[in-house]
Design a protein around this motif. Structure first.
Motif, PDB file in Angstrom:
ATOM      1  N   SER A  24       0.846  -1.209   0.330  1.00  0.00           N
ATOM      2  CA  SER A  24       0.025   0.024  -0.440  1.00  0.00           C
ATOM      3  C   SER A  24       0.534   1.339  -0.081  1.00  0.00           C
ATOM      4  N   PRO A  25       0.508   2.442  -0.423  1.00  0.00           N
ATOM      5  CA  PRO A  25       1.151   3.521  -0.473  1.00  0.00           C
ATOM      6  C   PRO A  25       1.782   3.487   0.702  1.00  0.00           C
ATOM      7  N   TYR A  26       0.715   3.582   2.095  1.00  0.00           N
ATOM      8  CA  TYR A  26       1.659   3.639   3.702  1.00  0.00           C
ATOM      9  C   TYR A  26       2.303   2.723   3.762  1.00  0.00           C
ATOM     10  N   HIS A  27       2.759   1.801   3.476  1.00  0.00           N
ATOM     11  CA  HIS A  27       4.398   0.948   3.396  1.00  0.00           C
ATOM     12  C   HIS A  27       5.069   1.294   2.290  1.00  0.00           C
ATOM     13  N   LEU A 126      -4.958 -13.132  -2.855  1.00  0.00           N
ATOM     14  CA  LEU A 126      -4.956 -11.763  -2.950  1.00  0.00           C
ATOM     15  C   LEU A 126      -5.031 -11.692  -1.043  1.00  0.00           C
ATOM     16  N   GLY A 127      -4.276 -11.203  -0.996  1.00  0.00           N
ATOM     17  CA  GLY A 127      -3.845 -10.578   0.534  1.00  0.00           C
ATOM     18  C   GLY A 127      -4.698  -9.263   1.112  1.00  0.00           C
ATOM     19  N   ASP A 145       0.016 -10.264   4.481  1.00  0.00           N
ATOM     20  CA  ASP A 145       0.539 -11.310   3.207  1.00  0.00           C
ATOM     21  C   ASP A 145       0.215 -12.817   2.739  1.00  0.00           C
ATOM     22  N   ARG A 146      -1.171 -12.808   2.697  1.00  0.00           N
ATOM     23  CA  ARG A 146      -1.572 -14.692   2.661  1.00  0.00           C
ATOM     24  C   ARG A 146      -2.774 -14.264   1.704  1.00  0.00           C
ATOM     25  N   PRO A 211      -6.786  -4.919  -1.568  1.00  0.00           N
ATOM     26  CA  PRO A 211      -6.144  -6.036  -1.582  1.00  0.00           C
ATOM     27  C   PRO A 211      -5.072  -5.861  -2.519  1.00  0.00           C
ATOM     28  N   HIS A 212      -4.026  -7.257  -2.940  1.00  0.00           N
ATOM     29  CA  HIS A 212      -3.203  -7.134  -3.294  1.00  0.00           C
ATOM     30  C   HIS A 212      -2.847  -8.852  -3.628  1.00  0.00           C
TER      31      HIS A 212
END
Length: 430
Positions: A24-27, A126-127, A145-146, A211-212
């Motif tokens: 994410s942008p925050y990460h 997607l996580g 992240d899973r 989601p990612h």
């Protein structure tokens, strides 16, 4: 194409680590800040009074980061050298009331952010990541992240024409599933996210979640000369800009103040308090001038001598669709960064800007390529024209040529991130 001797696999290795850790942008800004902290930079709060001390400093606001290095002897009117980039990527975003479902499936209600290629999100594990805001005002980063979510495609048996032209309804067809059950309860998703984050669900007052893809970034190709991964547009540039700023901070005497400006919300127009069309960059530059005893006249003098390289990914020539590209401008993977030109100012580059970039590349020993759009195709844009118009700063649009732009998983040459970082370093030091 063989790799040039200057290729540094370590830089690209670190890029893969950065992409995987920044869903994410925050990460993305937190991880960039961590790299700058290791280079001696320190965070300053916008609510505090700023001093004129030398050294590296940075501001975090949401998904945006502005970092700068004040060298010894810097005057109030010392100009800035800015590397601009953006932290956001087209994706899916969780709605305010996320709990939904149908036919015995539990689903998550999402909005579509930016110009994402919808089909690339289908049938992909997607996580879920982003931030939750607590009642006391604190933000907590979350990264599940899973495999948690999936947007299932309709079987071809039920859509015989899918291979002749897939049509996706943005509202009906893009809602991911995350479990089974007929009894959908409001608050279930946020309660689950809060538990994963180690906080009480009752303390959660707001969220910005997305989601990612959980598939890791990776080298690709016979000779591992390519890189595939998510969010290269435009975390590739954020990563290169942070590396360049850290290098410039240790390069000795500098005639200007190097800056990294990593904005959020480029993919939907940049109009926010953390976007390039917002006040953040102008406020930081002005306060930096004033902290060193400067006047409005000093600020005007500093900006008049300032140059910005706006770095964002661009299009490599697609081998299956060469007719979509300009017939005489063919950027290739591992050919070095691209200089983006559009006479209608969709990109801010002009002839004098080209000279600035060419000089930086020559100093770094880096080849560069030229990009223009096919005249029959609309040209994209980025933060460059916004930065130039809002602040009156000479701006040059550049980037790295990639394939699959705005896909959930993009592709670039493995050499190009390092070549870009070298060019940006030379620009900030020159």
């Amino acid at each position: 194409m063989s790799r040039p001797a200057r290729f540094d696999r370590g830089h690209t290795d670190d890029l893969l680590t950065y992409l995987a850790a920044s869903p994410s942008p925050y990460h993305a800004v937190a991880n960039a800040a961590e790299r700058l902290e290791k280079a001696g930079f320190r965070q300053v709060e916008e609510t505090d009074a700023w001093d004129g001390t030398t050294g590296g400093k940075y501001v975090l606001r949401g998904g945006a980061l502005i970092a700068w290095f004040v060298p010894e002897g810097a005057e109030p009117h010392t100009p800035f050298r800015i590397v601009g980039a953006h932290t956001d990527s087209p994706n899916l975003r969780v709605k305010p009331l996320p709990d939904t479902g149908a036919a015995g499936w539990r689903q998550v209600a999402v909005e579509l952010y930016g110009g994402t290629l919808l089909n690339t999100w289908l049938d992909r594990d997607l996580g879920l990541a982003g931030r939750i805001t607590l009642r006391d005002g604190r933000d907590v980063l979350v990264n599940i992240d899973r495999p948690l979510l999936r947007v299932p495609q309709l079987a071809i048996h039920l859509d015989r024409g899918a291979n002749d032209g897939l049509k996706l309804d943005r509202q009906k067809h893009m809602q991911p599933i995350w479990g089974l059950g007929d009894d959908v309860q409001e608050g279930d998703l946020i309660a689950f996210v809060a538990e994963e984050a180690g906080v009480d669900a009752a303390d959660v007052a707001g969220w910005d979640l997305m989601p990612h893809p959980v598939e890791a970034p990776a080298y690709l190709g016979r000779d591992r000369e390519l890189v595939a991964g998510p969010r290269m547009d435009n975390l590739l540039s954020v990563h290169a800009g942070a590396a360049a700023l850290a290098a410039a901070a240790t390069s000795g005497e500098l005639p200007h103040i190097p800056v990294l400006a990593a904005f959020d919300h480029e993919e939907n127009g940049s109009q926010s308090d953390t976007g390039a069309d917002g006040p953040l960059l102008g406020s930081v530059l002005e306060r930096s001038v004033h902290a060193r005893g400067g006047s409005p006249e000093d600020r005007a003098r500093a900006l008049a001598g300032t140059i910005c390289l706006s770095s964002d990914t661009g299009h490599a020539v697609h081998p299956n669709y060469p007719e979509k590209h300009d017939p005489t401008h063919h950027p290739r993977a591992n050919g070095g960064p691209i200089l983006k030109v559009n006479v209608n100012m969709r990109y801010a580059t002009d002839g004098s800007g080209r000279a600035v970039f060419a000089e930086a590349c020559e100093k770094a020993g880096v080849p560069f390529q030229n990009f223009v759009s096919n005249n029959a195709m609309p040209c994209g844009t980025t933060i460059g024209p916004i930065t130039a118009a809002r602040h009156g700063i000479k701006t040059v649009d550049i980037g790295v040529a990639i394939l699959s732009m705005h896909s959930a998983r993009e592709l670039c040459g493995a050499d190009d991130p390092f070549l870009l970082a070298n060019a940006l370093t030379a620009f900030l030091e020159n």
